[in-house]
Design a protein around this motif. Structure first.
Motif, PDB file in Angstrom:
ATOM      1  N   GLY A 112       0.791  -1.227   0.000  1.00 52.49           N
ATOM      2  CA  GLY A 112       0.000   0.000   0.000  1.00 52.49           C
ATOM      3  C   GLY A 112       0.819   1.270   0.000  1.00 52.49           C
ATOM      4  O   GLY A 112       0.278   2.352  -0.205  1.00 52.49           O
ATOM      5  N   ILE A 113       2.141   1.146   0.229  1.00 49.07           N
ATOM      6  CA  ILE A 113       3.003   2.332   0.172  1.00 49.07           C
ATOM      7  C   ILE A 113       3.389   2.556  -1.284  1.00 49.07           C
ATOM      8  O   ILE A 113       3.968   1.683  -1.930  1.00 49.07           O
ATOM      9  CB  ILE A 113       4.265   2.160   1.045  1.00 49.07           C
ATOM     10  CG1 ILE A 113       3.892   1.891   2.491  1.00 49.07           C
ATOM     11  CG2 ILE A 113       5.166   3.385   0.911  1.00 49.07           C
ATOM     12  CD1 ILE A 113       3.039   2.946   3.158  1.00 49.07           C
ATOM     13  N   ILE A 114       3.051   3.719  -1.781  1.00 47.56           N
ATOM     14  CA  ILE A 114       3.316   4.053  -3.182  1.00 47.56           C
ATOM     15  C   ILE A 114       4.687   4.705  -3.334  1.00 47.56           C
ATOM     16  O   ILE A 114       5.417   4.423  -4.281  1.00 47.56           O
ATOM     17  CB  ILE A 114       2.210   4.990  -3.729  1.00 47.56           C
ATOM     18  CG1 ILE A 114       0.810   4.390  -3.496  1.00 47.56           C
ATOM     19  CG2 ILE A 114       2.440   5.335  -5.194  1.00 47.56           C
ATOM     20  CD1 ILE A 114       0.595   3.003  -4.050  1.00 47.56           C
ATOM     21  N   ALA A 115       5.040   5.582  -2.382  1.00 46.46           N
ATOM     22  CA  ALA A 115       6.319   6.284  -2.455  1.00 46.46           C
ATOM     23  C   ALA A 115       6.721   6.768  -1.071  1.00 46.46           C
ATOM     24  O   ALA A 115       5.863   7.027  -0.216  1.00 46.46           O
ATOM     25  CB  ALA A 115       6.226   7.479  -3.407  1.00 46.46           C
ATOM     26  N   THR A 116       8.028   6.894  -0.872  1.00 49.48           N
ATOM     27  CA  THR A 116       8.572   7.511   0.341  1.00 49.48           C
ATOM     28  C   THR A 116       9.617   8.525  -0.073  1.00 49.48           C
ATOM     29  O   THR A 116      10.331   8.325  -1.061  1.00 49.48           O
ATOM     30  CB  THR A 116       9.223   6.476   1.280  1.00 49.48           C
ATOM     31  OG1 THR A 116      10.235   5.771   0.559  1.00 49.48           O
ATOM     32  CG2 THR A 116       8.204   5.504   1.839  1.00 49.48           C
ATOM     33  N   GLU A 117       9.688   9.603   0.676  1.00 44.71           N
ATOM     34  CA  GLU A 117      10.727  10.624   0.490  1.00 44.71           C
ATOM     35  C   GLU A 117      11.217  10.985   1.880  1.00 44.71           C
ATOM     36  O   GLU A 117      10.425  11.079   2.817  1.00 44.71           O
ATOM     37  CB  GLU A 117      10.160  11.885  -0.169  1.00 44.71           C
ATOM     38  CG  GLU A 117       9.623  11.694  -1.570  1.00 44.71           C
ATOM     39  CD  GLU A 117      10.697  11.525  -2.622  1.00 44.71           C
ATOM     40  OE1 GLU A 117      11.848  11.955  -2.402  1.00 44.71           O
ATOM     41  OE2 GLU A 117      10.390  10.956  -3.668  1.00 44.71           O
ATOM     42  N   VAL A 118      12.522  11.202   2.026  1.00 44.14           N
ATOM     43  CA  VAL A 118      13.042  11.684   3.294  1.00 44.14           C
ATOM     44  C   VAL A 118      13.221  13.187   3.211  1.00 44.14           C
ATOM     45  O   VAL A 118      13.476  13.736   2.137  1.00 44.14           O
ATOM     46  CB  VAL A 118      14.356  10.978   3.711  1.00 44.14           C
ATOM     47  CG1 VAL A 118      14.124   9.482   3.889  1.00 44.14           C
ATOM     48  CG2 VAL A 118      15.480  11.235   2.732  1.00 44.14           C
ATOM     49  N   GLY A 119      13.047  13.842   4.364  1.00 43.41           N
ATOM     50  CA  GLY A 119      13.176  15.293   4.366  1.00 43.41           C
ATOM     51  C   GLY A 119      13.065  15.872   5.756  1.00 43.41           C
ATOM     52  O   GLY A 119      13.211  15.164   6.759  1.00 43.41           O
ATOM     53  N   TYR A 120      12.771  17.159   5.793  1.00 45.24           N
ATOM     54  CA  TYR A 120      12.772  17.916   7.040  1.00 45.24           C
ATOM     55  C   TYR A 120      11.391  18.494   7.294  1.00 45.24           C
ATOM     56  O   TYR A 120      10.722  18.978   6.377  1.00 45.24           O
ATOM     57  CB  TYR A 120      13.818  19.030   6.953  1.00 45.24           C
ATOM     58  CG  TYR A 120      15.159  18.512   6.477  1.00 45.24           C
ATOM     59  CD1 TYR A 120      15.984  17.775   7.325  1.00 45.24           C
ATOM     60  CD2 TYR A 120      15.579  18.716   5.162  1.00 45.24           C
ATOM     61  CE1 TYR A 120      17.198  17.272   6.882  1.00 45.24           C
ATOM     62  CE2 TYR A 120      16.795  18.212   4.714  1.00 45.24           C
ATOM     63  CZ  TYR A 120      17.597  17.498   5.575  1.00 45.24           C
ATOM     64  OH  TYR A 120      18.790  16.993   5.131  1.00 45.24           O
ATOM     65  N   LEU A 121      10.986  18.449   8.571  1.00 50.19           N
ATOM     66  CA  LEU A 121       9.650  18.890   8.973  1.00 50.19           C
ATOM     67  C   LEU A 121       9.717  19.667  10.283  1.00 50.19           C
ATOM     68  O   LEU A 121      10.486  19.315  11.182  1.00 50.19           O
ATOM     69  CB  LEU A 121       8.746  17.674   9.202  1.00 50.19           C
ATOM     70  CG  LEU A 121       8.388  16.833   7.987  1.00 50.19           C
ATOM     71  CD1 LEU A 121       8.228  15.370   8.352  1.00 50.19           C
ATOM     72  CD2 LEU A 121       7.116  17.376   7.373  1.00 50.19           C
ATOM     73  N   GLY A 122       8.877  20.689  10.382  1.00 53.00           N
ATOM     74  CA  GLY A 122       8.629  21.341  11.661  1.00 53.00           C
ATOM     75  C   GLY A 122       9.723  22.233  12.191  1.00 53.00           C
ATOM     76  O   GLY A 122       9.804  22.443  13.400  1.00 53.00           O
ATOM     77  N   GLY A 123      10.547  22.791  11.346  1.00 50.65           N
ATOM     78  CA  GLY A 123      11.663  23.603  11.829  1.00 50.65           C
ATOM     79  C   GLY A 123      11.512  25.093  11.607  1.00 50.65           C
ATOM     80  O   GLY A 123      10.439  25.582  11.294  1.00 50.65           O
ATOM     81  N   GLN A 124      12.631  25.776  11.759  1.00 49.60           N
ATOM     82  CA  GLN A 124      12.629  27.230  11.804  1.00 49.60           C
ATOM     83  C   GLN A 124      13.059  27.919  10.519  1.00 49.60           C
ATOM     84  O   GLN A 124      12.853  29.120  10.389  1.00 49.60           O
ATOM     85  CB  GLN A 124      13.548  27.687  12.944  1.00 49.60           C
ATOM     86  CG  GLN A 124      13.118  27.135  14.285  1.00 49.60           C
ATOM     87  CD  GLN A 124      14.237  27.139  15.312  1.00 49.60           C
ATOM     88  OE1 GLN A 124      15.370  27.478  15.013  1.00 49.60           O
ATOM     89  NE2 GLN A 124      13.917  26.730  16.522  1.00 49.60           N
TER      90      GLN A 124
END
Length: 163
Positions: A26-38
């Motif tokens: 059921g997972i179509i794609a994954t990407e790594v990245g950055y969330l919730g910062g300044q």
């Protein structure tokens, strides 16, 4: 494909999380990245306040948000603050980047189940943070453990489903 959804999570080093989530049905794609910062346009060298996280594109007819969370709480230790394995600091916090009330309610339900199971040594400390923007990490971080099969990870499936 028009009914696909996205989920945004952080649970320590994004390499290990991505490597485990990418293969779930059921997972179509994954990407790594950055969330919730300044800062805008964060980089690995400059991401103050950002968590290393994942953008997961999934088919909710195959895997639900609650099932994603169930897996999330099995592949990292959600009872440690700002730490997974050897990685320390707020970049490695356990966090859910919530997009709507439905996600928040489902996350609370799953956390209650996880806490009641007593499988982890303490209570879940995963934060709920509002989703604002996902910043894709540099290309060399994408699919890192596929490119570097002997690379570091502290993520693995610790036990079976909570659900």
């Amino acid at each position: 494909m028009e009914n696909l959804k996205k989920a945004y999570i952080a649970g320590g080093c994004f390499w290990g999380m991505e490597d485990l989530f990418r293969v779930l049905p059921g997972i179509i794609a994954t990407e790594v990245g950055y969330l919730g910062g300044q800062n805008e346009n964060p980089t690995y060298e400059n991401h103050p306040g950002h968590a290393e996280g994942l953008e997961i594109t999934y088919d909710p007819q195959i895997i639900t948000y609650k099932e994603l969370l169930d897996f999330f709480f099995r592949v990292h230790d959600p009872t440690t603050v700002d730490r997974q394995g050897n990685d320390r600091g707020s970049s490695y916090r356990s966090a859910l980047f919530i997009q709507n009330v439905e996600e928040e309610e489902q996350a609370k339900e799953v956390i209650e189940i996880v806490d009641e199971s007593k499988r982890w040594p303490g209570k879940v400390v995963t934060t709920f943070e509002p989703f604002t923007k996902f910043w894709r990490a540099e290309e060399y971080h994408q699919d890192y453990l596929v490119k570097n099969p002997n690379g570091y990870t502290c993520h693995f499936e610790r036990f079976g489903t909570f659900l």
